[in-house]
Design an enzyme around this catalytic site. Sequence first.
Site, mmCIF file in Angstrom:
data_model
loop_
_atom_site.group_PDB
_atom_site.id
_atom_site.type_symbol
_atom_site.label_atom_id
_atom_site.label_comp_id
_atom_site.label_asym_id
_atom_site.label_seq_id
_atom_site.Cartn_x
_atom_site.Cartn_y
_atom_site.Cartn_z
ATOM 1 N N ASN A 1 0.824 -1.217 0.000
ATOM 2 C CA ASN A 1 0.000 0.000 0.000
ATOM 3 C C ASN A 1 0.862 1.273 0.000
ATOM 4 O O ASN A 1 0.611 2.191 -0.780
ATOM 5 C CB ASN A 1 -0.958 -0.008 1.195
ATOM 6 C CG ASN A 1 -1.960 -1.143 1.108
ATOM 7 O OD1 ASN A 1 -2.021 -1.848 0.095
ATOM 8 N ND2 ASN A 1 -2.755 -1.340 2.150
ATOM 9 N N LYS B 1 -4.307 3.294 -12.410
ATOM 10 C CA LYS B 1 -3.146 3.399 -13.297
ATOM 11 C C LYS B 1 -3.503 3.594 -14.766
ATOM 12 O O LYS B 1 -2.937 4.473 -15.431
ATOM 13 C CB LYS B 1 -2.240 2.189 -13.109
ATOM 14 C CG LYS B 1 -1.505 2.276 -11.801
ATOM 15 C CD LYS B 1 -1.042 0.961 -11.273
ATOM 16 C CE LYS B 1 -0.945 1.019 -9.761
ATOM 17 N NZ LYS B 1 -2.238 0.874 -9.060
ATOM 18 N N SER C 1 -7.529 11.098 -49.251
ATOM 19 C CA SER C 1 -8.723 10.271 -49.222
ATOM 20 C C SER C 1 -8.500 9.081 -50.149
ATOM 21 O O SER C 1 -7.839 9.207 -51.176
ATOM 22 C CB SER C 1 -9.922 11.094 -49.696
ATOM 23 O OG SER C 1 -10.923 10.237 -50.202
ATOM 24 N N THR D 1 -15.950 36.490 -32.817
ATOM 25 C CA THR D 1 -16.772 36.084 -31.680
ATOM 26 C C THR D 1 -17.975 35.395 -32.301
ATOM 27 O O THR D 1 -18.435 35.793 -33.392
ATOM 28 C CB THR D 1 -17.239 37.273 -30.812
ATOM 29 O OG1 THR D 1 -18.065 38.129 -31.609
ATOM 30 C CG2 THR D 1 -16.060 38.079 -30.282
ATOM 31 N N HIS D 2 -18.475 34.362 -31.646
ATOM 32 C CA HIS D 2 -19.577 33.551 -32.199
ATOM 33 C C HIS D 2 -19.212 32.974 -33.575
ATOM 34 O O HIS D 2 -20.097 32.711 -34.383
ATOM 35 C CB HIS D 2 -20.887 34.357 -32.314
ATOM 36 C CG HIS D 2 -21.227 35.148 -31.094
ATOM 37 N ND1 HIS D 2 -22.022 34.651 -30.076
ATOM 38 C CD2 HIS D 2 -20.859 36.391 -30.703
ATOM 39 C CE1 HIS D 2 -22.135 35.565 -29.122
ATOM 40 N NE2 HIS D 2 -21.428 36.635 -29.478
ATOM 41 N N LYS E 1 -8.456 15.425 -52.113
ATOM 42 C CA LYS E 1 -8.555 15.749 -50.684
ATOM 43 C C LYS E 1 -7.204 15.811 -49.975
ATOM 44 O O LYS E 1 -6.308 15.041 -50.256
ATOM 45 C CB LYS E 1 -9.423 14.701 -49.962
ATOM 46 C CG LYS E 1 -10.891 14.747 -50.339
ATOM 47 C CD LYS E 1 -11.591 16.018 -49.882
ATOM 48 C CE LYS E 1 -11.845 16.054 -48.393
ATOM 49 N NZ LYS E 1 -12.840 15.083 -47.941
ATOM 50 N N ASN F 1 -6.703 16.128 -45.975
ATOM 51 C CA ASN F 1 -7.509 16.243 -44.751
ATOM 52 C C ASN F 1 -6.657 16.541 -43.525
ATOM 53 O O ASN F 1 -5.579 15.984 -43.378
ATOM 54 C CB ASN F 1 -8.284 14.942 -44.517
ATOM 55 C CG ASN F 1 -9.254 14.632 -45.640
ATOM 56 O OD1 ASN F 1 -9.842 15.540 -46.219
ATOM 57 N ND2 ASN F 1 -9.405 13.362 -45.960
ATOM 58 N N GLU G 1 -7.951 16.784 -36.365
ATOM 59 C CA GLU G 1 -9.230 16.153 -36.018
ATOM 60 C C GLU G 1 -9.044 15.136 -34.896
ATOM 61 O O GLU G 1 -9.862 15.042 -33.972
ATOM 62 C CB GLU G 1 -9.822 15.457 -37.240
ATOM 63 C CG GLU G 1 -10.243 16.422 -38.343
ATOM 64 C CD GLU G 1 -10.538 15.660 -39.630
ATOM 65 O OE1 GLU G 1 -11.620 15.065 -39.717
ATOM 66 O OE2 GLU G 1 -9.677 15.636 -40.521
HETATM 67 N N1 ARG Z 1 -1.567 -3.681 -7.211
HETATM 68 C C1 ARG Z 1 -2.051 -3.032 -6.046
HETATM 69 C C2 ARG Z 1 -2.578 -1.633 -6.389
HETATM 70 O O1 ARG Z 1 -2.162 -1.064 -7.341
HETATM 71 C C3 ARG Z 1 -0.976 -2.898 -5.035
HETATM 72 C C4 ARG Z 1 -1.488 -2.732 -3.639
HETATM 73 C C5 ARG Z 1 -2.146 -3.983 -3.218
HETATM 74 N N2 ARG Z 1 -2.526 -3.893 -1.857
HETATM 75 C C6 ARG Z 1 -3.360 -4.775 -1.325
HETATM 76 N N3 ARG Z 1 -3.658 -4.587 -0.083
HETATM 77 N N4 ARG Z 1 -3.938 -5.718 -2.020
HETATM 78 O O2 ARG Z 1 -3.403 -1.084 -5.703
#
Ligand code: ARG
Length: 490
Positions: A124, A339, A291, A169-170, A297, A299, A304
């Site tokens: 943790n 993540k 295209s 503007t607009h 074309k 583009n 975009e």
């Molecule tokens: N892979 C876990 C995460 O990103 C790591 C921490 C896991 N902790 C646990 N108490 N299971 O959160």
Amino acid sequence: MPCRMAKDEQSTKGTDTAWGGRFSEALDAVALRYSASVDVDKRLAPQDVRGSIAHVRMLAARGIVGEDEAEAIASGLEAIAGEIAAGDFAWDAAKEDVHMNVESALTERVGAVGGKLHTARSRNDQVATDMRLWTREACHATAERVDRFLAVLAVRAAGTVDVLMPGYTHLQRAQPVRLAHHLLAWSEMLDRDRGRLLDAANRLNESPLGCAALASTTFPLDRDRTASALGFARPMRNSLDAVADRDFLVEAVAALANCAVHLSRIAEELVLWSSQEFGFVTMSDAFTTGSSIMPQKKNPDMAELARGKTGRVVGDLVNLLVMLKGLPLAYNRDMQEDKAPVFDAFDTVDDTLDVLTGAIATATFHPARMKAALREGFLDATELADWLASKGVPFREAHHVVGRLVGRAVAEGKVLSELSLETLRAEHEAFDESVYGALDMETAVERRDLPGGPARRRVEAAIAELRGRLEGRELDVDALAGEAGAEARP
Ligand code: ARG
């Protein structure tokens, strides 16, 4: 409850469990696939190794492990980091995440002493540390990309001070400005985003290490030592908060979402300007596509896509916020889901910055088309009203007078400067010959001579200020812009 295992998934039942004595049965195969995060979090390996080395050296300094043990562990970790960087590391999803993969490779490599690394630590505080290290670096790297974009804008602005164009503007032609002034508006937007990213990097720069699972630990750790070894300003103040906080990620991704939205606005202008309707810009071949069916074309796909990818980054922010909403203290496994959105937001904004930097560096602006657009749209109507107001006519009345003159000009198919003095005087007797001087576009721009305005000397000062700002960051503006292909030309 029956186990709903996918046919092609092998059960890990019967193998040694990762969690030691409490478990007699291995994790169900579907549960393993569902919970393993290594495919995503292996990106944290360099940060994970750095955090572990700082931790184990501190353990040795406090006499919790032997100096020789710490050395064996640290050099084992360094070797593993080398293998990972070289792409020679065998990641194993059964080991769940980056932390377990690295730790088990360490024990394989250095023997049972590797098991001492995790003394007085939990995944943790480990993962919270890794994410802070990763995000701090990512914020700085994105800020550098913004700097390169700004250098390109400074150089392109220097080449377009003479180019007059309609300001809108607009999306209606409103008043004339200089193209350089418009490009400098983009630089202001992006430099604020850069500042927000660096603010986020600064605020997140505290160390969760030593907070362990949630309540710190009984071992006499030196949290200041690990914090400073990892470049953190200080240890985090509260152990529960240290492992549970992910607002540092929300803050960074919010800055990225803001940046992505800015980039989408810039991209939209490039899309509009490169249309035949505007004809203000031609994007270089390197940043446009053709295209498969229409040979004529060209583009503006990069612009975009920059516009389109904004949705991902805003989605990443919402993803993080909803994931965190209502979570009780301290750590919850939900947080593992942080993540993917964080990595995606940085990847997307970094790529978008790079592609738009190149597209703008190499685009060709068309001053004649911009000038032609100034002729239609009565962009000098405000000049006429201001001229009357400067003669003592209340502005509201002047506004009405000019409105009627615009109506007449529309009816006669003329522009304002083509109306005769007689026609002007029929609407207001204050008009005299000198009014025609005010209707010239260059004059109109030059009269807007306030700080932040489009008059030549103000724009030149703004370019110098931007260059100075970038040089204050120890950047070589011309070299950076040159790398991207920018020259001071329209
Ligand atoms: N892979 C876990 C995460 O990103 C790591 C921490 C896991 N902790 C646990 N108490 N299971 O959160």
